[in-house]
Design a protein around this motif. Sequence first.
Motif, mmCIF file in Angstrom:
data_model
loop_
_atom_site.group_PDB
_atom_site.id
_atom_site.type_symbol
_atom_site.label_atom_id
_atom_site.label_comp_id
_atom_site.label_asym_id
_atom_site.label_seq_id
_atom_site.Cartn_x
_atom_site.Cartn_y
_atom_site.Cartn_z
ATOM 1 N N UNK A 17 0.828 -1.208 0.000
ATOM 2 C CA UNK A 17 0.000 0.000 0.000
ATOM 3 C C UNK A 17 0.863 1.259 0.000
ATOM 4 N N UNK A 18 1.962 1.224 0.748
ATOM 5 C CA UNK A 18 2.856 2.381 0.778
ATOM 6 C C UNK A 18 3.480 2.623 -0.585
ATOM 7 N N UNK A 19 3.939 1.546 -1.223
ATOM 8 C CA UNK A 19 4.557 1.694 -2.541
ATOM 9 C C UNK A 19 3.544 2.206 -3.566
ATOM 10 N N UNK A 20 2.326 1.695 -3.498
ATOM 11 C CA UNK A 20 1.296 2.121 -4.454
ATOM 12 C C UNK A 20 0.955 3.598 -4.317
ATOM 13 N N UNK A 21 1.106 4.140 -3.104
ATOM 14 C CA UNK A 21 0.796 5.562 -2.907
ATOM 15 C C UNK A 21 1.810 6.469 -3.594
ATOM 16 N N UNK A 22 2.984 5.914 -3.930
ATOM 17 C CA UNK A 22 4.033 6.691 -4.592
ATOM 18 C C UNK A 22 4.179 6.331 -6.065
ATOM 19 N N UNK A 63 7.969 8.330 -11.851
ATOM 20 C CA UNK A 63 8.639 7.461 -10.882
ATOM 21 C C UNK A 63 7.771 6.239 -10.632
ATOM 22 N N UNK A 64 8.324 5.061 -10.878
ATOM 23 C CA UNK A 64 7.647 3.813 -10.546
ATOM 24 C C UNK A 64 8.252 3.237 -9.282
ATOM 25 N N UNK A 65 7.397 2.751 -8.382
ATOM 26 C CA UNK A 65 7.823 2.233 -7.087
ATOM 27 C C UNK A 65 7.158 0.883 -6.866
ATOM 28 N N UNK A 66 7.927 -0.106 -6.458
ATOM 29 C CA UNK A 66 7.379 -1.441 -6.221
ATOM 30 C C UNK A 66 8.037 -2.050 -4.992
ATOM 31 N N UNK A 67 7.204 -2.615 -4.117
ATOM 32 C CA UNK A 67 7.726 -3.235 -2.899
ATOM 33 C C UNK A 67 8.450 -4.537 -3.218
ATOM 34 N N UNK A 93 -1.345 3.500 6.687
ATOM 35 C CA UNK A 93 -0.475 2.439 7.221
ATOM 36 C C UNK A 93 0.437 3.007 8.297
ATOM 37 N N UNK A 94 0.982 4.175 8.049
ATOM 38 C CA UNK A 94 1.897 4.775 9.019
ATOM 39 C C UNK A 94 1.161 5.350 10.223
ATOM 40 N N UNK A 95 -0.030 5.862 10.009
ATOM 41 C CA UNK A 95 -0.811 6.338 11.155
ATOM 42 C C UNK A 95 -1.103 5.182 12.108
ATOM 43 N N UNK A 96 -1.423 4.024 11.523
ATOM 44 C CA UNK A 96 -1.684 2.847 12.358
ATOM 45 C C UNK A 96 -0.406 2.389 13.066
ATOM 46 N N UNK A 97 0.718 2.471 12.369
ATOM 47 C CA UNK A 97 1.993 2.080 12.993
ATOM 48 C C UNK A 97 2.326 3.024 14.146
ATOM 49 N N UNK A 99 5.063 1.738 16.623
ATOM 50 C CA UNK A 99 6.047 1.222 15.672
ATOM 51 C C UNK A 99 6.661 2.362 14.870
ATOM 52 N N UNK A 100 7.846 2.115 14.327
ATOM 53 C CA UNK A 100 8.484 3.122 13.480
ATOM 54 C C UNK A 100 7.655 3.360 12.222
ATOM 55 N N UNK A 101 7.481 4.619 11.878
ATOM 56 C CA UNK A 101 6.764 4.997 10.673
ATOM 57 C C UNK A 101 7.669 4.819 9.450
ATOM 58 N N UNK A 102 7.151 4.172 8.410
ATOM 59 C CA UNK A 102 7.899 4.030 7.153
ATOM 60 C C UNK A 102 7.629 5.268 6.307
ATOM 61 N N UNK A 103 8.251 6.385 6.697
ATOM 62 C CA UNK A 103 7.872 7.677 6.129
ATOM 63 C C UNK A 103 8.812 8.195 5.047
#
Length: 417
Positions: free
Chosen positions: A124-129, A140-144, A212-216, A221-225
Amino acid sequence: MRKKQGILIVLDGLGDRPNPELGGKTPLESAATPNMDYLASKGMCGNTYPIAPGIRVGTDVGHLHLFGYDSSEIYSGRGPLEAYSAGMKMMPGDVAFRGNFATIDDDYTVIDRRAGRIRKGTKELAESLNGMILDDGTRVDVKELTEHRVAVVLHGEDLSDKVTCTDPGTAAEGSRLIVPSPLDDSRSAERTADNLWEFTQRSYNILCDHPVNKARNEEGLHSANTIITRGAGLDRYMPTLKDLYGLRAACVAGDATVGGIAELAGMDYFTDESFTGSFDTNLTGKALLTVRLVNEQNYDWVVLHVKATDLAGHDNIPIVKKEMIEKIDTAIGLILQKVDLNSCYITITADHSTPCEARDHTGDGVPTIIAGGDVRRDGVTSAGESQFMAGSLNNLTANDIFMIQMDLIGFTEKVGS
């Protein structure tokens, strides 16, 4: 020549140095490894080098050499390998980067380079970018990838891989992200550096507000920001092992990067959700699948990869590394129960050393065993860096170990008549 089969077991980052927590022994020397000891007694051993003594390599370069390639001829950077591993397509002129989801503060100081080794929510994080359009029109293409790892590709005109990246380096928590800069005087390098920094800044703003980061954050948990990048590179052609040797090969791994490199080499890649790139990987499942690929599907050469030994080195947890080696040894025992060494050789080695106290890859030799029913024996009877100093494989390279395997299983050509 007659044809036999081979298994290559790669224990990522296996090599280590004497550690005070282990009474001055390495994790391998201190581990109980009856099956590796048995294999050592059935063949040749030594401390070998990925390229040459003292040369540090990454996982990508280390595996390329383990698979028989010369990285100076085919390697342009880790980025393209990560992109391929993620199933991304690169066009001529595209620039790819390897990346980590990481945690930074408002000043772009790195708190955790791996965002607590995040697993859930990375898609989900990768898809947001993914698909971000930068100010100059570059996409820019981003893939987990596996856990915190991610691939980033810049698609646009007049781009270059001659740029510094944002990652301050291993164990660099407390350092600020590096502002990308060109490595030559070209306009394309300057443009790419600007694009990479724009992507970094915009990604931070998007990821900070991601659910995802708000829940973390709520879970402590550390935010993957952010995504920190390194390994810029352009795509480059790579011949397959089938092309080069007529070899039908397979790879069993939980790490997508290693799987992608294997696929580039023309291997069939086998994985499973339980084959993680961490300490909880299903070693029994990996071992039994390796046996099936040899005994039932008749692959000529099967690579079994385990990442966890490398993680323990990077995290400086020698006791965990020792315990992981013992678990791996048990899995090797399962293979020995079902594979005939008279028809299938077993090689154990590593892509590089990752000593716990160094917390990074070093140029130390890696423990290596080549065993089989008719392999010459050098008298070594137990596994360990110091024990292997008396072995016959010392100071050879990963390419040498590959060619020895190919010769044993009958896939080399005679020079001359």
